[in-house]
Design a protein around this motif. Structure first.
Motif, PDB file in Angstrom:
ATOM      1  N   ARG A   1      29.659  37.878  51.020  1.00 23.14           N
ATOM      2  CA  ARG A   1      31.070  37.728  50.629  1.00 23.14           C
ATOM      3  C   ARG A   1      31.977  38.243  51.738  1.00 23.14           C
ATOM      4  NH1 ARG A   1      31.930  38.248  44.383  1.00 23.14           N
ATOM      5  NH2 ARG A   1      29.943  37.458  43.682  1.00 23.14           N
TER       6      ARG A   1
ATOM      7  N   GLU B   1      36.868  35.856  46.507  1.00 23.87           N
ATOM      8  CA  GLU B   1      36.507  36.309  45.163  1.00 23.87           C
ATOM      9  C   GLU B   1      36.993  35.330  44.099  1.00 23.87           C
ATOM     10  OE1 GLU B   1      34.488  38.711  44.158  1.00 23.87           O
ATOM     11  OE2 GLU B   1      34.129  39.287  46.228  1.00 23.87           O
ATOM     12  N   GLN B   2      38.200  34.803  44.251  1.00 23.92           N
ATOM     13  CA  GLN B   2      38.751  33.869  43.264  1.00 23.92           C
ATOM     14  C   GLN B   2      37.971  32.558  43.246  1.00 23.92           C
ATOM     15  OE1 GLN B   2      41.012  34.512  40.918  1.00 23.92           O
ATOM     16  NE2 GLN B   2      40.599  32.484  40.102  1.00 23.92           N
TER      17      GLN B   2
ATOM     18  N   ARG C   1      34.660  33.285  41.597  1.00 22.64           N
ATOM     19  CA  ARG C   1      34.879  33.529  40.164  1.00 22.64           C
ATOM     20  C   ARG C   1      35.075  32.212  39.413  1.00 22.64           C
ATOM     21  NH1 ARG C   1      39.283  36.441  40.424  1.00 22.64           N
ATOM     22  NH2 ARG C   1      38.129  38.242  41.135  1.00 22.64           N
ATOM     23  N   GLU C   2      35.833  31.283  39.995  1.00 15.71           N
ATOM     24  CA  GLU C   2      36.046  29.975  39.369  1.00 15.71           C
ATOM     25  C   GLU C   2      34.735  29.212  39.225  1.00 15.71           C
ATOM     26  OE1 GLU C   2      38.674  28.361  37.963  1.00 15.71           O
ATOM     27  OE2 GLU C   2      39.784  30.234  38.172  1.00 15.71           O
TER      28      GLU C   2
ATOM     29  N   VAL D   1      31.624  30.490  39.142  1.00 12.80           N
ATOM     30  CA  VAL D   1      30.775  31.186  38.165  1.00 12.80           C
ATOM     31  C   VAL D   1      31.277  30.955  36.743  1.00 12.80           C
ATOM     32  CG1 VAL D   1      30.043  33.467  37.355  1.00 12.80           C
ATOM     33  CG2 VAL D   1      29.926  32.901  39.783  1.00 12.80           C
ATOM     34  N   ASP D   2      32.578  31.072  36.518  1.00 10.48           N
ATOM     35  CA  ASP D   2      33.136  30.879  35.170  1.00 10.48           C
ATOM     36  C   ASP D   2      32.889  29.458  34.665  1.00 10.48           C
ATOM     37  OD1 ASP D   2      33.989  33.486  35.215  1.00 10.48           O
ATOM     38  OD2 ASP D   2      36.115  33.008  35.518  1.00 10.48           O
TER      39      ASP D   2
END
Length: 116
Positions: free
Chosen positions: A18, A41-42, A45-46, A48-49
């Motif tokens: 990362r 990170e965003q 996160r998108e 993974v979500d």
């Protein structure tokens, strides 16, 4: 160029982290370190979500992440041979795009021709 961490105890000598991704974003886009880290990170996160919600993620010229449901099935412990039930679960699979396959194969051919 991405910054890769050196993991000498693994089969592969380098991997992208990362922090390496954030550094590449910072270098290429000229963002601050804080903004670059937040951006990486965003994005992660998108992804993974979306996968956790059971949806597929398709990244053009890279590949697709698919969520697959696996049914319960009989299995066995390979070490002891004792029968065991493998519970139903969801798994994530990745299929590389043709563009990625071609680029990997081209890089392998270049590396091989450099060794000779």
């Amino acid at each position: 160029m991405l910054v890769r961490a050196d993991h000498s105890n693994h089969n592969e000598s380098h991997c992208v982290t990362r922090a390496g991704l954030a550094e590449a974003v910072q270098t290429r886009l000229g963002l601050s370190t804080t903004k670059s880290i937040a951006f990486v990170e965003q994005v992660l996160r998108e992804i993974v979500d979306t996968i956790a919600a059971g949806e597929d993620v398709k990244l053009r010229a890279f590949g697709s992440f698919h969520v697959r449901a696996k049914k319960e099935r009989p299995g066995r412990n390979p070490k002891t041979g004792v029968a065991a039930k493998v519970t139903a679960r969801r798994v994530v699979t990745f299929k590389a795009s043709r563009v990625l396959h071609a680029r990997v194969n081209r890089a392998a051919k270049l590396a091989e021709s450099g060794r000779k």
